[in-house]
Design an enzyme around this catalytic site. Structure first.
Site, short mmCIF file in Angstrom:
data_model
loop_
_atom_site.label_atom_id
_atom_site.label_comp_id
_atom_site.label_asym_id
_atom_site.label_seq_id
_atom_site.Cartn_x
_atom_site.Cartn_y
_atom_site.Cartn_z
N ASP A 120 -24.23 -13.28 18.38
CA ASP A 120 -24.07 -12.26 19.18
C ASP A 120 -25.69 -11.64 19.39
O ASP A 120 -25.68 -10.67 20.17
CB ASP A 120 -23.57 -10.96 18.21
CG ASP A 120 -22.23 -11.02 18.23
OD1 ASP A 120 -21.46 -11.56 19.00
OD2 ASP A 120 -21.69 -10.68 17.15
N LYS A 133 -22.92 -3.45 19.90
CA LYS A 133 -21.97 -3.72 20.95
C LYS A 133 -20.47 -3.44 20.55
O LYS A 133 -19.88 -3.20 19.37
CB LYS A 133 -22.15 -5.10 21.60
CG LYS A 133 -21.94 -6.12 20.19
CD LYS A 133 -20.45 -6.46 19.99
CE LYS A 133 -20.05 -7.53 19.02
NZ LYS A 133 -18.87 -7.60 18.42
O1 C5P Z 1 -23.06 -16.89 14.79
P1 C5P Z 1 -22.91 -15.90 13.63
O2 C5P Z 1 -23.77 -16.29 12.65
O3 C5P Z 1 -22.66 -14.36 14.07
O4 C5P Z 1 -21.15 -16.18 13.23
C1 C5P Z 1 -20.76 -15.77 12.08
C2 C5P Z 1 -19.53 -16.48 11.51
O5 C5P Z 1 -18.57 -15.88 12.56
C3 C5P Z 1 -19.69 -17.88 11.64
O6 C5P Z 1 -20.13 -18.49 10.44
C4 C5P Z 1 -18.19 -18.35 11.95
O7 C5P Z 1 -17.22 -18.39 10.65
C5 C5P Z 1 -17.63 -17.12 12.97
N1 C5P Z 1 -17.63 -17.27 14.44
C6 C5P Z 1 -16.83 -18.15 15.03
N2 C5P Z 1 -16.94 -18.36 16.19
C7 C5P Z 1 -17.54 -17.54 16.98
C8 C5P Z 1 -18.64 -16.96 16.38
C9 C5P Z 1 -18.58 -16.73 15.08
O8 C5P Z 1 -15.97 -18.86 14.26
N3 C5P Z 1 -17.57 -17.93 18.24
#
Ligand code: C5P
Length: 317
Positions: free
Chosen positions: A148, A21
């Site tokens: 995502d 994406k």
């Molecule tokens: O959800 P995911 O594991 O992909 O997110 C990875 C990291 O990205 C999270 O641990 C956080 O530090 C950051 N993140 C965030 N806010 C979001 C998505 C991700 O701070 N909306």
């Protein structure tokens, strides 16, 4: 985790393709108590794909080929492995599968390649194990795997809210051509968010908003207006951690891009082009100037995770 998978019998293999994406807009709000940031984002799925082949095996194992395959972990921290284990746990299925990931999305590039692996694995194992989840149930599991992942299931163009995991389809017209400038040194998403906190911190809004111009441009299929409306609140943070990206953005812009931005948390740079040959020219300019290690030409929007082949014991597999 078992090591060598058994050879699949007829009807025991499923292949699923899921897209990477771009974020056409990425509005980021103030860090919440859980550490996440509220988002208002517009995702577009593009034609850089992860192809996941799931075959029956004992235990869960994974192998990887394709773009930057040597950078992908193959232990239990692999997002595809986590997806298979989560689906098994949620449905009571035996977690017996070998996963082969063929990568077309840059690793740690801000294009959600690992999330695409997870989404593809959910769809593939659901078909292989006959767990019969509907799309809503699958989206719930997807959100547990990463912010995502639900969009990688959905594909096309969509608005993401919450952590980015609450997806609603966006009205769009037309096809968009992108030149992508890749860097071999990835950026860590948490590190980019931490840099955002240090730079913007409490000045970030509670509820980020979407730009009406960008939504209008997408509805009209107006690539010029879309190029002018591309935004990414994480870009200053990504540039602080990887200052060389400023040059990549400048070269792509000078080569005639309609708009340029860092994709998600970076370091991939996305340049919107007026057509396919323009995208190739912008990619060549980035390579020639030495401001990208590799370039890709992709189009969007494309569909989300979907089955592309089933092993029926014939040559087509
Ligand atoms: O959800 P995911 O594991 O992909 O997110 C990875 C990291 O990205 C999270 O641990 C956080 O530090 C950051 N993140 C965030 N806010 C979001 C998505 C991700 O701070 N909306």
């Amino acid at each position: 985790m078992s090591s060598s998978p058994r050879v699949a019998e007829p009807g025991t293999g499923v292949r699923v393709r899921a897209p990477g994406k771009l974020n056409l807009a990425l509005g980021v709000g103030r860090r919440q108590i859980d550490g996440y940031h509220p988002l208002a984002t517009v995702f577009q799925a593009v034609s850089a794909y992860e192809d996941v082949t799931a075959t029956r095996a004992e235990g869960v194992s994974v192998t990887v080929s394709g773009l930057q395959a040597d950078l992908v972990p193959t232990g239990e921290d692999n997002l595809a492995v986590r997806a298979a284990l989560l689906l098994a746990e949620a449905t009571g299925a035996e977690p017996d599968v070998h996963l082969h990931l063929h990568k077309g999305v840059p690793v740690a590039g801000g294009m959600a390649g690992g999330s695409a692996d997870a989404a593809a694995t959910l769809v593939a194992c659901d078909a292989l194990w006959g767990t019969g989840l509907d799309r809503d149930q699958m989206a719930e599991l997807a959100a547990l795997l990463g912010s995502d992942v639900p969009f990688a299931l959905h594909g096309h163009t969509a608005v993401g809210r919450g952590r980015g995991h609450l997806i609603s389809p966006a009205m769009t017209r037309g096809e968009y051509h992108w030149a992508l400038g890749l860097r071999h040194s990835g950026l860590s998403t948490p590190a980019v968010y931490a840099a955002f906190d240090a730079l913007i911190g409490d000045a970030a809004p509670d509820e980020p908003r979407l730009d009406a111009e960008l939504m209008r441009a997408l509805r009209a299929g107006d690539a010029v207006a879309l190029g002018a409306a591309l935004t990414n609140d994480l870009q200053p943070a990504a540039l602080e951690l990887a200052p060389e990206l400023a040059e990549t953005l400048a070269v792509a812009q000078d080569a005639g891009a309609l708009g340029v931005l860092v994709s998600g948390s970076g370091p991939t740079v996305a340049a919107l082009a007026a057509g396919g040959s323009r995208a190739l020219a912008i990619g060549s300019a980035m390579l020639a100037a030495g401001v990208a290690d590799e370039v890709l030409h992709v189009v969007g929007p494309v569909p989300g995770a979907r089955v592309t082949a089933i092993d029926q014991g014939d040559d087509a597999w």
